[in-house]
Every structure is written in structure tokens, then in C-alpha cells.
Motif scaffolding. Structure first.
Motif, short mmCIF file in Angstrom:
data_model
loop_
_atom_site.label_atom_id
_atom_site.label_comp_id
_atom_site.label_asym_id
_atom_site.label_seq_id
_atom_site.Cartn_x
_atom_site.Cartn_y
_atom_site.Cartn_z
N THR A 1 45.48 -12.19 56.54
CA THR A 1 44.20 -12.71 56.09
C THR A 1 44.38 -13.28 54.68
OG1 THR A 1 43.57 -10.57 55.16
CG2 THR A 1 42.95 -11.00 57.47
N LYS B 1 46.75 -18.58 60.81
CA LYS B 1 47.36 -19.10 62.04
C LYS B 1 47.97 -20.46 61.75
CE LYS B 1 43.39 -19.05 64.18
NZ LYS B 1 42.31 -19.24 65.21
N PHE C 1 48.89 -16.92 65.76
CA PHE C 1 48.57 -16.18 64.54
C PHE C 1 49.84 -15.76 63.81
CE2 PHE C 1 44.49 -15.72 66.66
CZ PHE C 1 43.60 -15.90 65.61
N ASP D 1 50.00 -16.78 70.50
CA ASP D 1 48.60 -17.10 70.20
C ASP D 1 48.43 -17.88 68.91
OD1 ASP D 1 49.11 -15.17 68.30
OD2 ASP D 1 47.65 -13.71 69.07
N ARG E 1 51.69 -12.97 61.74
CA ARG E 1 51.66 -11.52 61.55
C ARG E 1 52.96 -11.07 60.88
NH1 ARG E 1 49.62 -12.55 66.69
NH2 ARG E 1 47.59 -11.59 67.17
N ALA F 1 38.73 -18.03 59.79
CA ALA F 1 37.86 -16.86 59.68
C ALA F 1 38.44 -15.66 60.40
CB ALA F 1 36.47 -17.19 60.23
N ASP F 2 39.16 -15.90 61.50
CA ASP F 2 39.72 -14.79 62.29
C ASP F 2 41.16 -14.47 61.92
OD1 ASP F 2 40.55 -17.21 63.26
OD2 ASP F 2 40.38 -16.67 65.38
N GLY F 3 41.68 -15.09 60.86
CA GLY F 3 43.02 -14.77 60.41
C GLY F 3 43.85 -16.00 60.12
N PRO G 1 47.49 -6.77 63.54
CA PRO G 1 46.48 -7.69 62.98
C PRO G 1 47.14 -8.86 62.27
CG PRO G 1 46.67 -5.72 61.63
CD PRO G 1 47.48 -5.46 62.86
#
Length: 650
Positions: free
Chosen positions: A161, A241, A196, A194, A198, A237-239, A158
């Protein structure tokens, strides 16, 4: 680039792969090998790592006392870094683990010295590393790929956040503001394809490293820029990035929960000796395209050094790096250096510190005391810039070939005899110390009456000896006369010059114990045959204000004024024979050239217009006055002119 160029490159690659058996129909030739990772293999890895350790300075603190209380600190204290193109390490030993093993965990304390931070967003939340469900495979980099460039970012974890309860991150600054951020479970923040962010990497790696960031002041806070993509980080909102541009970036405020130097001071206060392990991460700042701007350690590591010294105990600096540093050696009780030494690196360092083995590594390069000892980064004129141990006339921090021991050695009985095609040099080395130890005896040579600038001394041979206390060994070197020759730019070949040569024997390039002189026959110097061959621009005798650059994209050299200003080239003893009447320059770019013979102006040339590119060469010509006999030729260049060749006619 042509199809032929591609064919040549592919043919080389396939040739190696064929020889390795990759395309054989049968199993790999080593598939049935039973002996793998044997005790003998592990012993060899340890021996190699031990022999690589160089003791640079020691006031007597080493070897460490058996009952010493030791604090081991630093960004590399609990690391065993892979260097470029390293194989997979089946075992890893860090300096901390080696000291635990040798002295016992009860006598060793540890502080990494990272800064521990929270990253607060503009709305008051903090970056948060969500827990992994445990189903994902090992972290990026854990597989120890043979080629770090093959490492791929992971998307099975994931992304970060933003939350009210932020995650404390371990921040390390590796120099020039290049940061890594590590989660509490040891995973480094990384960016996959992508986009993001992590916590997914076991170590920084890859040709384009995806685990490095920079905090850049911006408004009332900082941008967190991801260096692999060049883009700042944003909270979506989705993480978390990378953003499209700076306008879409998040503004962060770093909140420091613990400074690295405070952690170091805390463990150092209870120690008799503090071992600071400092250096570099090869995948962050230890490769081509990553040029350092200073020889100093990064500021973060300098802070840790100051904290360790301020604790008041004895301080040992252990440098683990891919290159030299300029450090204040007198500020430490001892200084050691080793490269990233593989699976047994930590064990080897601990054994040297404990005195289980006497160090006998030697420096393969000069360590300079200050940035001012070095020429400009792009100055490749080793002779004119007085670079390397061959020509450097200053006082180095540590000279080429330097390395101390826990024993002492005496040199005697030097003999040098000239034979048919070689010089036979012999001498004895005696261990005058109290422990069995290795010595690396070194032989250097120097032309005493050279016709052109020659090295102050040049390594001719060396040998590593293991000697018990009181033992003596004879060392014999058969040095081919060709080893004393030099590349004669005037004639484009190697030449052995006649005359006296000094032979210097000792423990480093500056620690000379014995010397002798031999006189050799050879080929006398002769004028340059410029009437027949012309001059390759890079074959100058002296230069000022110029740079050597690539003549084409694939081969050759040219010379251009530094920074597009002006420069000068000198070619001594040019033989024009009965005379020439014209000169032709092969040039690219734009500018002018003035030619003088024995200081008298003889020709002036200039380009009519700039060439289309730096590799598009044209010929410009002019009459040449009074060009006969043997003369010194001087060329003054101006502008962005690239000079490749000088030809003569008439």
C-alpha cells in the motif's frame, strides 16, 4: 512444425520418464532407500564444493591468519543461490555462515552492501509493506522447486500500500539497471497473476522472473517498471499493482536512507581483512536470453569494491558466479572464483580461506582482461575471431586451466612415445611445498606445421593428484591419435595430419613446464572435391564481415553479411577437375554475390526479388568462367542474402 516433430519430442520425454520409473505400478525404486542426507552425503557435498574453488591470485594474504579480524561484505556474502535446475537444498551454507563457523562470530563482521531506500509517491506517501498475519505458508521460492519455471506467484499475502510511514527496502542493482527490492523480513517484492505487488518471494526465480524492476527517469521522478510484465507500477485504492500503461503509472522518488558503500566502509574500518563476495544471481542474469553487455561487475558491486579497498586493509575478492568477469586483479590481495556450489558452498569457501584445504580448482574457460578482447556477440567464427584459449593471441586476465595452490609443484622426467594408435606421455610431479595439496597436471597438444589454422594448444588430458610435502607421483597418459585430428571442412570428416606435434605439460594452458615433440604419420591434405560435392557455405577457410546463421528453423547453417552490408568467404584449393561451366547458389533473402577464382572475377549473381522469408530458399545460377583445375574460390556477398550451398555443373 509437423506432427512427426511433436511425436519425436514427446517420445524422448516419455522415454526418460519410463526409465525413471514414473509409470511403474510399484512404488518408486528408491522409495525404500534408508540412507538419505547421511554424514557421508554431507561430506561429499563439502568435498565437491571445496574442489570447485579456484584461487586466481594471492599475494600471501591467504590462508587467513587464525586471529584475523574479518569483514565479509557484498550482495552474495550471506547468500547460497540455486543455479538453474538445481535440486532442493536440505541445508544451505553461505560465505558469512561459513566464516562465522570457522573463525567465530566475534571475529567476523558483516555488511550486505544493499542500498536502503524509501519509495515516495507523488502525493508524499511511501510504499508500505503490510504485516502478514502469519497464516500463509512459506515464501515463494522457499520450496526449492527442481525447475524454477514451476514457481508460481502467491496471492495469499496482502499487497503493498502507500502510507505515511513507508517501509525501508533493500535495493540491489544486478546490472543493466535490473533491481530487486526486499522487505525487512527478507521477502522480495514480486508480482503474481492478479497484478498486485507483494513482498512474497524467498528468492528471485521462475523462467519469467517476477521479482525484478527498473527505476526509469520520468518527468520529475521515476517510473518503477516491473520487468516480468513490462508494465509500470501504480498505487490504487485496493493496493499497489502494475498499471495498464505508462499514463496510469505512479511517479516515485527514491529516498536513500543508507548507501551500500557506507555500510561496507563502516565494517571494513575495523577489519584486518575484508572479504568481498561478489557475482551474479543465476535466475536474474545467468541464463540464455540474458546476454551481458560487459565483462565488468555491475556498477553497484563495483561501488562496494571501491569502498572495501578504500578502508586501507587487505582485500580479498571472492567471485561466486556462473561466468567470468574482467576485474582489476592487481587491486586485491587475493582473488578466488567458484560457481554456485550447492549446500556446502559457504563452508567450503571458508575452509579454503582458512587454509584447512588447499585450493585446486582450475578455470574451465579463458578470463579476458577487457571487453575489447572479445569479438561481436554474434560472431561465431572461433578461428577467425581468435576466440577461446585455442586461438586467443592476447594476454588473458587468467588463462584456461589456471588455478593456484598453497603449495608449489615441480615437473620432471617427461617421456613421449608413439605406439599403435596412441601416444604414451609420462612425467613426474613433486610437491615442493609445505602442505598437503592437490595439483591438476595438464597435457596440451599442438600441430607444429599445420596446413590450415589450428589451435595454439589444445587440452588432451588432465589428472588431479593429492601429494604430501616432498611426495612425487608419476603421471601417465595414453593419448589416442584421434585426439590430435581436426575436422577437415574441405572433406567433411576428421583427419590426422602428418608431421610434428608439440606435447606441452604444465599447470595451465599458459604455465607450461615441460615439452616434447613427436612426429606422426597421417593423411596429407587434398583439394576440395567441389565438382562432385559442391560447397556448404559454412565450410569456408576464411571469412570477413559475415555471420553464420541458421539455415532452417531446425537444422543447418548458412552465411550472411553482417548487418546486411557486405562480406567475403574464401575456400582454398577447390578442385574443378577438367572444368565446370556453371555455378548455382542456394540462397534466401535479397542481395548479390560475386565469385572470383584465384582473384580473377568469374561470375556475378543476384536475386530477382526478395524471398518471402529468411528460410525460403531459391536457387540462382550463372555461367562460370575459367573454372578448371585447383583454384582458390572467393565469394563476395552483399545485402541480406543468406547463402547455404554452392553447386557446380557442366
Amino acid at each position: 512444425m509437423t506432427e512427426t516433430d511433436v511425436d519425436t519430442a514427446v517420445r524422448r520425454q516419455l522415454s526418460v520418464r519410463f526409465r525413471l520409473g514414473e509409470f511403474d505400478p510399484d512404488p518408486a525404486p528408491y522409495a525404500g532407500t534408508a540412507d538419505f542426507d547421511t554424514p557421508e552425503h554431507r561430506e561429499l557435498a563439502r568435498e565437491a564444493a571445496e574442489q570447485a574453488v579456484v584461487l586466481l591470485g594471492n599475494d600471501g594474504v591467504l590462508p587467513l591468519a587464525p586471529d584475523a579480524r574479518i569483514a565479509v561484505v557484498g550482495l552474495l556474502a550471506d547468500e547460497c543461490k540455486l543455479d538453474w535446475y538445481s535440486g532442493t537444498l536440505i541445508h544451505r551454507s553461505t560465505p558469512l555462515e561459513g566464516l562465522y563457523e570457522r573463525f567465530g562470530a566475534a571475529r567476523v563482521s558483516f555488511a550486505e552492501g544493499v542500498d536502503r531506500v524509501l519509495l515516495r509517491t507523488g502525493d508524499g506517501r511511501f510504499l508500505h509493506v503490510p504485516p502478514s498475519d502469519g497464516s500463509a505458508s512459506g515464501a515463494r521460492g522457499a520450496e526449492g522447486a527442481l525447475d524454477p519455471a514451476l514457481l508460481a506467484g502467491r496471492t495469499d499475502l496482502p499487497p503493498l500500500t502507500a502510507a505515511a510511514d513507508g517501509t525501508e527496502l533493500a535495493l540491489a542493482d544486478w546490472g543493466e539497471g535490473v533491481l530487486t527490492l526486499r522487505a525487512p523480513d527478507g521477502r522480495y517484492l514480486s508480482v503474481a497473476e492478479d497484478g498486485f505487488v507483494r513482498a512474497s518471494a524467498d528468492q528471485p526465480g521462475g523462467w519469467i522472473v517476477q521479482e525484478t524492476f527498473r527505476l526509469e527517469p520520468h518527468g520529475n521522478g521515476h517510473l518503477l517498471r516491473h520487468l516480468g510484465t513490462g508494465r509500470p507500477v501504480r498505487v490504487a485504492a485496493d493496493g499497489v499493482k502494475v498499471a495498464v500503461d505508462d499514463a496510469d503509472a505512479e511517479i516515485f522518488e527514491p529516498v536513500v536512507t543508507e548507501r551500500g558503500e557506507d555500510a561496507v566502509a563502516r565494517v571494513a574500518a575495523g577489519a584486518d581483512v575484508v572479504v568481498v563476495v561478489a557475482g551474479n544471481d543465476p535466475h536474474i542474469n545467468g541464463r540464455e536470453t540474458e546476454d551481458r553487455t560487459t565483462l565488468r561487475l555491475p556498477a553497484h558491486q563495483e561501488r562496494l569494491l571501491r569502498a572495501a579497498r578504500a578502508a586501507g586493509g587487505r582485500t580479498v575478492l571472492a567471485l561466486v558466479s556462473a561466468y567470468p568477469y574482467a576485474v582489476d586483479a592487481d587491486a586485491f590481495s587475493a582473488v578466488l572464483w567458484t560457481a554456485h556450489g550447492g549446500q556446502a558452498a559457504g563452508t567450503a569457501l571458508a575452509r579454503v580461506l582458512a587454509g584447512d584445504v588447499s585450493p585446486a580448482g582450475r578455470l574451465p574457460q579463458t578470463w579476458y582482461a577487457d571487453d575489447g578482447d572479445l569479438p561481436d556477440l554474434l560472431d561465431y567464427d572461433v578461428i577467425g575471431g581468435r576466440q577461446t584459449y585455442l586461438y586467443f593471441e592476447g594476454t588473458p586476465l587468467f588463462p584456461f586451466g589456471h588455478g593456484l595452490s598453497y603449495a608449489s609443484f615441480g615437473y620432471a622426467d617427461l617421456s613421449a612415445r608413439v605406439g599403435d594408435g596412441s601416444v604414451r606421455v609420462s612425467f613426474t610431479v613433486t610437491n615442493t611445498g609445505d602442505v598437503t595439496a592437490d595439483e591438476v597436471a595438464q597435457l596440451y597438444g599442438r600441430a607444429e606445421e599445420p596446413s590450415v589454422p589450428r589451435p595454439r594448444r589444445e587440452l588432451l588430458a588432465h589428472r588431479r593428484l593429492t601429494l604430501a610435502p616432498g611426495a612425487t607421483a608419476e603421471v601417465v597418459f595414453e593419448v589416442p591419435l584421434s585426439a590430435l585430428a581436426f575436422w577437415d571442412v574441405a572433406h567433411g570428416r576428421w583427419r590426422l595430419e602428418p608431421g610434428p606435434y608439440a606435447l606441452l605439460v604444465g599447470a595451465s594452458s599458459e604455465d607450461v613446464r615441460l615439452s616434447a615433440t613427436v612426429t606422426l604419420d597421417g593423411e596429407p591434405s587434398a583439394p576440395r572435391p567441389v565438382r562432385e560435392r559442391g560447397l556448404a557455405a559454412a565450410d569456408f577457410d576464411e571469412q570477413s564481415g559475415t555471420e553464420i546463421v541458421d539455415r532452417t528453423r531446425t537444422a543447418g547453417d548458412a552465411v550472411t553479411p553482417a548487418a546486411g552490408a557486405r562480406g567475403e568467404l574464401l575456400y582454398r584449393a577447390c578442385d574443378f577437375g577438367p572444368g565446370v561451366t556453371g555455378v548455382t547458389l542456394t540462397v534466401a533473402g535479397e542481395g548479390s554475390a560475386e565469385i572470383a577464382l584465384d582473384g580473377v572475377p568469374a561470375a556475378a549473381l543476384a536475386t530477382d526479388a526478395p524471398t518471402p522469408g529468411p528460410y525460403d530458399y531459391v536457387e540462382i545460377g550463372a555461367p562460370l568462367a575459367a573454372a578448371e583445375g585447383v583454384r582458390d574460390l572467393r565469394i563476395r556477398l552483399r545485402g541480406t542474402l543468406r547463402l547455404a550451398h554452392v553447386g557446380f555443373s557442366g
